[in-house]
Design a protein around this motif. Structure first.
Motif, short mmCIF file in Angstrom:
data_model
loop_
_atom_site.label_atom_id
_atom_site.label_comp_id
_atom_site.label_asym_id
_atom_site.label_seq_id
_atom_site.Cartn_x
_atom_site.Cartn_y
_atom_site.Cartn_z
N THR A 1 2.01 9.18 5.06
CA THR A 1 2.26 7.81 4.60
C THR A 1 1.08 7.27 3.81
OG1 THR A 1 1.53 6.94 6.75
CG2 THR A 1 3.90 7.28 6.45
N ALA A 2 -0.14 7.64 4.20
CA ALA A 2 -1.32 7.21 3.44
C ALA A 2 -1.29 7.79 2.03
CB ALA A 2 -2.60 7.63 4.16
N ASN A 3 -0.85 9.04 1.90
CA ASN A 3 -0.74 9.64 0.57
C ASN A 3 0.31 8.93 -0.27
OD1 ASN A 3 -2.71 11.55 1.09
ND2 ASN A 3 -1.27 13.16 1.65
N GLN A 4 1.38 8.52 0.38
CA GLN A 4 2.43 7.81 -0.36
C GLN A 4 1.92 6.44 -0.82
OE1 GLN A 4 6.13 7.41 1.78
NE2 GLN A 4 7.13 6.32 0.10
N VAL A 5 1.18 5.75 0.04
CA VAL A 5 0.58 4.47 -0.35
C VAL A 5 -0.32 4.66 -1.57
CG1 VAL A 5 -1.06 2.68 0.36
CG2 VAL A 5 0.72 3.43 1.95
N ALA A 6 -1.15 5.70 -1.54
CA ALA A 6 -2.07 5.96 -2.65
C ALA A 6 -1.30 6.30 -3.92
CB ALA A 6 -3.01 7.10 -2.27
N GLN A 7 -0.21 7.04 -3.78
CA GLN A 7 0.60 7.40 -4.95
C GLN A 7 1.22 6.17 -5.59
OE1 GLN A 7 4.16 9.77 -4.21
NE2 GLN A 7 3.78 10.96 -6.07
N TYR A 8 1.79 5.28 -4.76
CA TYR A 8 2.40 4.07 -5.29
C TYR A 8 1.35 3.15 -5.93
CZ TYR A 8 6.91 4.99 -3.03
OH TYR A 8 8.12 5.51 -2.65
N ALA A 9 0.16 3.10 -5.34
CA ALA A 9 -0.89 2.22 -5.85
C ALA A 9 -1.26 2.54 -7.29
CB ALA A 9 -2.12 2.29 -4.96
N THR A 10 -1.05 3.79 -7.69
CA THR A 10 -1.44 4.21 -9.04
C THR A 10 -0.24 4.48 -9.94
OG1 THR A 10 -1.56 6.53 -8.30
CG2 THR A 10 -3.59 5.23 -8.22
N ASN A 11 0.98 4.28 -9.44
CA ASN A 11 2.17 4.59 -10.24
C ASN A 11 3.22 3.49 -10.04
OD1 ASN A 11 4.40 5.71 -11.55
ND2 ASN A 11 3.87 7.80 -10.91
N PRO A 12 3.06 2.37 -10.72
CA PRO A 12 3.98 1.24 -10.52
C PRO A 12 5.44 1.57 -10.79
CG PRO A 12 2.03 0.53 -11.72
CD PRO A 12 1.97 2.03 -11.65
N LEU A 13 5.73 2.34 -11.83
CA LEU A 13 7.12 2.65 -12.15
C LEU A 13 7.77 3.49 -11.07
CD1 LEU A 13 9.49 2.41 -14.06
CD2 LEU A 13 8.61 4.40 -15.33
N LEU A 14 7.01 4.40 -10.49
CA LEU A 14 7.55 5.22 -9.40
C LEU A 14 7.97 4.33 -8.24
CD1 LEU A 14 8.10 7.98 -8.08
CD2 LEU A 14 5.72 7.96 -7.27
N TRP A 15 7.07 3.41 -7.83
CA TRP A 15 7.44 2.52 -6.72
C TRP A 15 8.63 1.64 -7.08
CZ3 TRP A 15 7.03 -2.97 -6.52
CH2 TRP A 15 7.55 -3.49 -5.32
N LYS A 16 8.62 1.05 -8.25
CA LYS A 16 9.71 0.15 -8.63
C LYS A 16 11.06 0.86 -8.64
CE LYS A 16 6.98 -3.21 -11.27
NZ LYS A 16 6.84 -3.95 -12.55
N SER A 17 11.09 2.08 -9.14
CA SER A 17 12.36 2.81 -9.20
C SER A 17 12.83 3.21 -7.80
CB SER A 17 12.22 4.04 -10.09
OG SER A 17 11.25 4.93 -9.59
N LYS A 18 11.91 3.66 -6.96
CA LYS A 18 12.30 4.03 -5.60
C LYS A 18 12.65 2.80 -4.77
CE LYS A 18 10.31 8.58 -5.07
NZ LYS A 18 9.69 9.53 -4.12
N PHE A 19 11.98 1.70 -5.04
CA PHE A 19 12.31 0.46 -4.32
C PHE A 19 13.71 0.01 -4.68
CE2 PHE A 19 12.30 -4.20 -3.82
CZ PHE A 19 11.88 -4.29 -2.50
N ALA A 20 14.07 0.07 -5.94
CA ALA A 20 15.42 -0.31 -6.36
C ALA A 20 16.46 0.56 -5.67
CB ALA A 20 15.54 -0.20 -7.88
N ALA A 21 16.22 1.88 -5.62
CA ALA A 21 17.16 2.79 -4.98
C ALA A 21 17.27 2.48 -3.48
CB ALA A 21 16.73 4.24 -5.20
N ALA A 22 16.14 2.18 -2.84
CA ALA A 22 16.15 1.86 -1.41
C ALA A 22 16.87 0.55 -1.14
CB ALA A 22 14.72 1.81 -0.88
N MET A 23 16.76 -0.41 -2.05
CA MET A 23 17.48 -1.67 -1.88
C MET A 23 18.99 -1.46 -1.97
SD MET A 23 15.54 -4.26 -1.19
CE MET A 23 16.62 -5.63 -1.62
N VAL A 24 19.43 -0.61 -2.89
CA VAL A 24 20.86 -0.30 -2.97
C VAL A 24 21.33 0.31 -1.65
CG1 VAL A 24 22.60 1.12 -4.13
CG2 VAL A 24 20.81 0.00 -5.47
N LYS A 25 20.54 1.22 -1.11
CA LYS A 25 20.90 1.86 0.16
C LYS A 25 20.90 0.84 1.30
CE LYS A 25 19.53 5.64 3.25
NZ LYS A 25 18.66 6.85 3.40
N MET A 26 19.91 -0.03 1.32
CA MET A 26 19.86 -1.03 2.38
C MET A 26 21.08 -1.93 2.35
SD MET A 26 16.93 -3.90 3.22
CE MET A 26 17.54 -5.09 2.05
#
Length: 321
Positions: free
Chosen positions: A274-299
């Motif tokens: 999870t720490a690696n994922q936090v670090a990855q998102y911190a440096t890749n805004p588009l990656l987080w935004k796209s995965k967040f959108a997909a997770a919201m659809v699922k939620m």
């Protein structure tokens, strides 16, 4: 991940959405063509008056879906014979935006009586809030129906701000989310505010020489103590002080620098994955935004009522007679 691949995640999730929950894109195209426009218009008006309402509407949808599924049970008022979800300490006074939903519902009832559910209004409003704060727009499959039950006791299904990583993982897993999706959805804390009581224990109640949570940055803790003096009023502070009204990766940067507001935020650094994922998102805004959108659809598909289940409330606060 390349931008095209990241955006594909959103599109792929949307293609699967109708198959998983019998929801449909463009559900109201024939019965109430302006449904999504009307909701977005009300969200926009509220946002221009108070940008913080975007976080409130996102939180409303989240707290709805994690209790009994996405059935708008969080909107139901308590009665003399029943205490409803919204009056739980987990929801009151932290939830807001109810009036935005009421305004959208009133307009929809005038335009298309008995057609658009309160649960779908919540899902649309959350999506619009994400977009207005700078997140990616995503399509929302609709066709949810409203539940008729709202019980304060069932809010125990909501994640606590004091939860550790194992507790968070189990709670999200119970709703069908992976640990990766849990970290992704935690990024919703990039917007909005919190009452001091939700994190005061990190400032004053630890068995350390300073009484502070040692995982909390000292300078940040000092600032929070000024905003939330012990025994003082239950004030509110931004969850992401750097950019509290933008859906960005500032939240993950804060967590990496020990400035996550809640125990549950800082808990994301307690495992390597999870720490690696936090670090990855911190440096890749588009990656987080796209995965967040997909997770919201699922939620938005958790425990939905469709077909002949539930009802279409004429007033989101009241069960139909």
């Amino acid at each position: 991940m390349r931008p095209i691949a990241a955006l594909f995640l959103v599109s792929f999730a949307l293609l699967l959405a109708p198959l998983r929950s019998h929801l449909q894109l463009g559900f109201y195209s024939g019965s109430c063509a302006l449904a999504e426009f009307i909701v977005k218009d009300e969200v926009r008006k509220a946002f221009f008056q108070d940008v913080g309402l975007a976080a409130g509407l996102l939180r409303l949808h989240f707290h709805d879906c994690f209790v009994r599924g996405c059935d708008a049970s969080v909107l139901i008022d308590s009665t003399p014979s029943n205490q409803a979800e919204k009056d739980s300490p987990a929801n009151n006074p932290s939830l807001r935006g109810f009036d935005v939903i009421d305004n959208a519902k009133a307009r929809l009832e005038a335009a298309c009586p008995g057609v658009v559910s309160c649960a779908d209004i919540l899902a649309f409003a959350a999506r619009d809030s994400v977009q207005m704060t700078g997140g990616l727009r995503y399509d929302v499959p609709a066709g949810r129906r409203d539940g008729r039950v709202s019980l304060i006791a069932e809010t125990r299904a909501l994640p606590l701000s004091t939860a550790n990583l194992n507790q968070l993982t189990r709670m999200f897993s119970s709703h069908g989310f992976t640990q990766e999706e849990m970290v992704t959805l935690s990024g919703a804390h990039t917007i909005g505010r919190s009452h001091c009581t939700s994190f005061a224990s990190r400032l004053y109640s630890y068995n350390t020489s300073t009484n502070q949570d040692p995982s909390l940055d000292g300078l940040y803790a000092s600032r929070l103590m000024q905003q939330c003096p012990q025994g003082g009023a239950d004030s509110v502070v931004p969850m992401n002080p750097g950019s509290p009204v933008f859906a960005d990766v500032g939240y993950y940067i804060d967590v990496l620098t020990n400035r996550g507001l809640f125990t549950s935020d800082q808990a994301l650094l307690t495992s390597t994955s999870t720490a690696n994922q936090v670090a990855q998102y911190a440096t890749n805004p588009l990656l987080w935004k796209s995965k967040f959108a997909a997770a919201m659809v699922k939620m938005g598909q958790i425990g939905v009522l469709t077909g002949g289940q539930g009802e279409i409330r004429s007033n989101c606060r009241l069960i139909n007679k």
